[in-house]
Design an enzyme around this catalytic site. Structure first.
Site, PDB file in Angstrom:
ATOM      1  N   TYR A 156      33.738  68.082  34.249  1.00  0.00           N
ATOM      2  CA  TYR A 156      35.197  67.999  34.315  1.00  0.00           C
ATOM      3  C   TYR A 156      35.745  66.790  33.553  1.00  0.00           C
ATOM      4  O   TYR A 156      36.853  66.848  33.043  1.00  0.00           O
ATOM      5  CB  TYR A 156      35.654  67.952  35.775  1.00  0.00           C
ATOM      6  CG  TYR A 156      35.220  69.192  36.530  1.00  0.00           C
ATOM      7  CD1 TYR A 156      35.743  70.439  36.200  1.00  0.00           C
ATOM      8  CD2 TYR A 156      34.271  69.128  37.548  1.00  0.00           C
ATOM      9  CE1 TYR A 156      35.345  71.578  36.866  1.00  0.00           C
ATOM     10  CE2 TYR A 156      33.866  70.259  38.223  1.00  0.00           C
ATOM     11  CZ  TYR A 156      34.412  71.486  37.873  1.00  0.00           C
ATOM     12  OH  TYR A 156      34.004  72.618  38.522  1.00  0.00           O
ATOM     13  N   ASP A 220      39.741  57.650  44.459  1.00  0.00           N
ATOM     14  CA  ASP A 220      39.078  58.586  43.536  1.00  0.00           C
ATOM     15  C   ASP A 220      38.284  57.787  42.505  1.00  0.00           C
ATOM     16  O   ASP A 220      38.363  56.548  42.456  1.00  0.00           O
ATOM     17  CB  ASP A 220      40.110  59.522  42.861  1.00  0.00           C
ATOM     18  CG  ASP A 220      39.523  60.899  42.543  1.00  0.00           C
ATOM     19  OD1 ASP A 220      38.497  60.961  41.827  1.00  0.00           O
ATOM     20  OD2 ASP A 220      40.071  61.910  43.017  1.00  0.00           O
ATOM     21  N   GLY A 245      36.960  54.147  43.186  1.00  0.00           N
ATOM     22  CA  GLY A 245      35.627  53.973  43.754  1.00  0.00           C
ATOM     23  C   GLY A 245      34.887  55.291  43.840  1.00  0.00           C
ATOM     24  O   GLY A 245      35.413  56.338  43.472  1.00  0.00           O
ATOM     25  N   PHE A 247      33.025  57.703  46.537  1.00  0.00           N
ATOM     26  CA  PHE A 247      32.965  57.847  47.999  1.00  0.00           C
ATOM     27  C   PHE A 247      31.554  58.013  48.535  1.00  0.00           C
ATOM     28  O   PHE A 247      31.332  57.917  49.734  1.00  0.00           O
ATOM     29  CB  PHE A 247      33.931  58.910  48.534  1.00  0.00           C
ATOM     30  CG  PHE A 247      33.933  60.288  47.893  1.00  0.00           C
ATOM     31  CD1 PHE A 247      32.762  60.965  47.607  1.00  0.00           C
ATOM     32  CD2 PHE A 247      35.147  60.924  47.625  1.00  0.00           C
ATOM     33  CE1 PHE A 247      32.780  62.238  47.044  1.00  0.00           C
ATOM     34  CE2 PHE A 247      35.179  62.209  47.064  1.00  0.00           C
ATOM     35  CZ  PHE A 247      33.982  62.856  46.770  1.00  0.00           C
ATOM     36  N   ARG A 262      39.812  69.822  49.455  1.00  0.00           N
ATOM     37  CA  ARG A 262      39.025  70.535  48.449  1.00  0.00           C
ATOM     38  C   ARG A 262      37.967  69.617  47.834  1.00  0.00           C
ATOM     39  O   ARG A 262      37.716  69.618  46.633  1.00  0.00           O
ATOM     40  CB  ARG A 262      39.951  71.161  47.402  1.00  0.00           C
ATOM     41  CG  ARG A 262      40.837  72.203  48.103  1.00  0.00           C
ATOM     42  CD  ARG A 262      41.714  73.037  47.232  1.00  0.00           C
ATOM     43  NE  ARG A 262      42.510  72.237  46.336  1.00  0.00           N
ATOM     44  CZ  ARG A 262      42.433  72.309  45.023  1.00  0.00           C
ATOM     45  NH1 ARG A 262      41.603  73.141  44.469  1.00  0.00           N
ATOM     46  NH2 ARG A 262      43.197  71.563  44.287  1.00  0.00           N
ATOM     47  N   HIS A 265      34.025  71.352  49.588  1.00  0.00           N
ATOM     48  CA  HIS A 265      33.549  72.614  48.984  1.00  0.00           C
ATOM     49  C   HIS A 265      32.802  72.409  47.666  1.00  0.00           C
ATOM     50  O   HIS A 265      32.197  73.334  47.154  1.00  0.00           O
ATOM     51  CB  HIS A 265      34.698  73.630  48.834  1.00  0.00           C
ATOM     52  CG  HIS A 265      35.665  73.349  47.722  1.00  0.00           C
ATOM     53  ND1 HIS A 265      36.662  74.242  47.369  1.00  0.00           N
ATOM     54  CD2 HIS A 265      35.807  72.290  46.880  1.00  0.00           C
ATOM     55  CE1 HIS A 265      37.357  73.743  46.360  1.00  0.00           C
ATOM     56  NE2 HIS A 265      36.867  72.566  46.055  1.00  0.00           N
ATOM     57  N   ASP A 266      32.854  71.179  47.128  1.00  0.00           N
ATOM     58  CA  ASP A 266      32.137  70.896  45.876  1.00  0.00           C
ATOM     59  C   ASP A 266      30.661  70.590  46.110  1.00  0.00           C
ATOM     60  O   ASP A 266      29.884  70.518  45.155  1.00  0.00           O
ATOM     61  CB  ASP A 266      32.731  69.648  45.186  1.00  0.00           C
ATOM     62  CG  ASP A 266      34.128  69.899  44.631  1.00  0.00           C
ATOM     63  OD1 ASP A 266      34.469  71.064  44.376  1.00  0.00           O
ATOM     64  OD2 ASP A 266      34.870  68.908  44.456  1.00  0.00           O
ATOM     65  N   GLN A 313      30.802  76.999  39.695  1.00  0.00           N
ATOM     66  CA  GLN A 313      31.255  75.728  39.122  1.00  0.00           C
ATOM     67  C   GLN A 313      30.590  74.479  39.680  1.00  0.00           C
ATOM     68  O   GLN A 313      30.572  73.455  39.021  1.00  0.00           O
ATOM     69  CB  GLN A 313      32.755  75.538  39.428  1.00  0.00           C
ATOM     70  CG  GLN A 313      33.681  76.473  38.755  1.00  0.00           C
ATOM     71  CD  GLN A 313      35.122  76.020  38.989  1.00  0.00           C
ATOM     72  OE1 GLN A 313      35.539  74.982  38.498  1.00  0.00           O
ATOM     73  NE2 GLN A 313      35.872  76.784  39.738  1.00  0.00           N
TER      74      GLN A 313
HETATM   75  N1  SAM Z   1      41.917  66.486  46.598  1.00  0.00           N
HETATM   76  C1  SAM Z   1      42.431  67.014  45.376  1.00  0.00           C
HETATM   77  C2  SAM Z   1      43.123  68.328  45.625  1.00  0.00           C
HETATM   78  O1  SAM Z   1      43.022  68.869  46.719  1.00  0.00           O
HETATM   79  O2  SAM Z   1      43.785  68.816  44.706  1.00  0.00           O
HETATM   80  C3  SAM Z   1      41.363  67.142  44.288  1.00  0.00           C
HETATM   81  C4  SAM Z   1      40.204  68.024  44.616  1.00  0.00           C
HETATM   82  S1  SAM Z   1      38.971  68.069  43.322  1.00  0.00           S
HETATM   83  C5  SAM Z   1      38.222  69.613  43.600  1.00  0.00           C
HETATM   84  C6  SAM Z   1      37.742  66.923  43.850  1.00  0.00           C
HETATM   85  C7  SAM Z   1      38.143  65.476  43.666  1.00  0.00           C
HETATM   86  O3  SAM Z   1      37.065  64.647  44.134  1.00  0.00           O
HETATM   87  C8  SAM Z   1      38.394  65.091  42.223  1.00  0.00           C
HETATM   88  O4  SAM Z   1      39.614  64.427  42.114  1.00  0.00           O
HETATM   89  C9  SAM Z   1      37.228  64.177  41.886  1.00  0.00           C
HETATM   90  O5  SAM Z   1      37.523  63.201  40.910  1.00  0.00           O
HETATM   91  C10 SAM Z   1      36.922  63.551  43.231  1.00  0.00           C
HETATM   92  N2  SAM Z   1      35.561  63.016  43.309  1.00  0.00           N
HETATM   93  C11 SAM Z   1      34.419  63.642  42.951  1.00  0.00           C
HETATM   94  N3  SAM Z   1      33.346  62.854  43.175  1.00  0.00           N
HETATM   95  C12 SAM Z   1      33.840  61.695  43.684  1.00  0.00           C
HETATM   96  C13 SAM Z   1      33.228  60.494  44.117  1.00  0.00           C
HETATM   97  N4  SAM Z   1      31.905  60.349  44.067  1.00  0.00           N
HETATM   98  N5  SAM Z   1      34.024  59.514  44.603  1.00  0.00           N
HETATM   99  C14 SAM Z   1      35.382  59.664  44.650  1.00  0.00           C
HETATM  100  N6  SAM Z   1      36.014  60.800  44.258  1.00  0.00           N
HETATM  101  C15 SAM Z   1      35.252  61.793  43.777  1.00  0.00           C
END
Ligand code: SAM
Length: 353
Positions: A156, A220, A245, A247, A262, A265-266, A313
């Protein structure tokens, strides 16, 4: 019997044509047909073709397909010279297009549409492999092998243009679902919230709007926070702030309410446990977590198809309300409540014991 047969045949034909309908929606959006007809309603096919610098034959086919799908309306005659002279049909945006397909609408889904067309569509042509292998298909599309450690960086956020496209997609979904999420439960007793993976801050601004006593920190990845400024809504107040940062690795900002929209779900169950355990450790009794996800319910097609999209994805999948309840209970959360919004996402609120 005949009616049942006809209904079944109609359903099969609709399903077989689903991919064509999606592509009509994506293509008309990409060509900005809905923006054109917003500024110049009542154009004939030739005028649309000219404005798009596209063929007349192709444009007429596309416009008629849009009418058949409820995206445009066809009217007899218009005010332009061409339409008067030839008594031709003219085209206007339908109510649905005005609300969701014009780029300047507050509920515009164009960002999400572009993401579906450019990223999700190519992945879905490898659905059979995904089903056989049980894993995402980025390697087939971009040649990149994705593990839990490089999903965002290598797919992404690989280039700034891709990152902005992804952020626009998240922003547009959160813009449409945000008001329903913010009001699914009464959150007025919370004073501070932290939106983990809060991306552009769209949901955070929605929560701040709904709860005048709430301050929200969006947490984020640094490369996302760096670009979040351009998504700030006009007139937004300073109760929304951003912290960069990771998470999984860094200390989480202090808050009474943690939001995971969301995000879960990743990830694999293992990563979900790691993240919920960190959130639980950061919570004091009475503080809470708000999980915002599309909940599988065994009936609706949207969540089931969305789960396939996660398979294609990411490292994750969609889960049921009871799966989230169980996960949350395992990490010391009780009083788990579920609200179905009938929007893109549902909401689960759980209080730390
Ligand atoms: N919460 C938002 C929404 O509902 O529209 C975005 C969801 S998007 C699917 C997942 C988000 O998690 C992205 O903004 C991504 O940058 C963030 N993310 C992924 N890995 C991360 C990490 N290790 N630490 C902080 N944020 C992370």
């Amino acid at each position: 019997v005949d009616n049942v047969h006809t209904d079944d045949l109609k359903r099969v034909m609709e399903l077989m044509d689903g991919f064509k309908a999606s592509k009509v929606l994506f293509t008309a959006s990409k060509l900005r047909v809905f923006d054109l007809l917003e500024t110049r309603p009542g154009l004939v096919g030739a005028e649309v073709a000219q404005a798009l610098e596209a063929s007349l034959k192709g444009t007429e086919c596309l416009l008629e397909a849009c009418v058949s799908l409820g995206l445009l309306e066809r009217k007899q005659g218009g005010s332009s010279l061409l339409s008067i002279l030839h008594q031709e049909v003219v085209y206007e945006n339908s109510r649905l297009a005005q609300r969701f397909l014009q780029s300047d609408s507050p509920s515009s889904l164009l960002g999400y549409m572009e993401h579906c067309d450019e990223l999700v569509w190519p992945l879905f042509s490898h659905l059979e492999s995904a089903v056989r292998e049980g894993t995402n298909q980025h390697a087939k599309v971009s040649g990149k092998t994705i593990t839990t450690n490089n999903l965002f960086q290598d797919v992404y956020y690989f280039r700034d243009a891709q990152k902005l496209q992804f952020m626009r997609a998240m922003h547009s979904i959160a813009g449409v679902a945000g008001p329903a999420v913010a009001t699914a439960f009464d959150l007025s007793r919370f004073k501070t919230a932290c939106d983990l993976g809060g991306c552009t801050g769209s949901m955070a601004h929605e929560l701040a709007k709904a709860y005048p006593g709430l301050s929200v920190t969006v947490f984020d990845l640094p490369s996302v926070v760096e670009m979040s400024g351009s998504f700030c809504p006009p007139g937004a107040d300073n109760r929304v702030s951003f912290v960069a940062g990771d998470f999984f690795k860094d200390k989480l900002p202090k808050a009474d309410l943690y939001i995971l929209a969301r995000v879960l779900h990743d990830w694999t169950d293992e990563k979900v446990h790691a993240l919920l355990s960190k959130v639980s450790d950061a919570c004091t009794p009475g503080s809470a977590v708000l999980v915002v996800e599309t909940l599988l319910d065994g009936t609706r097609s949207y969540p089931a198809l969305q789960s396939l999209s996660m398979l294609m994805q990411t490292m994750g999948k969609e889960r049921t309300g009871s799966q989230y309840t169980q996960l949350l209970r395992q990490h010391g959360f009780g009083d788990v409540r579920i609200a179905h919004t009938w929007n893109f996402v549902d909401v689960v609120l759980a209080i730390k014991n």
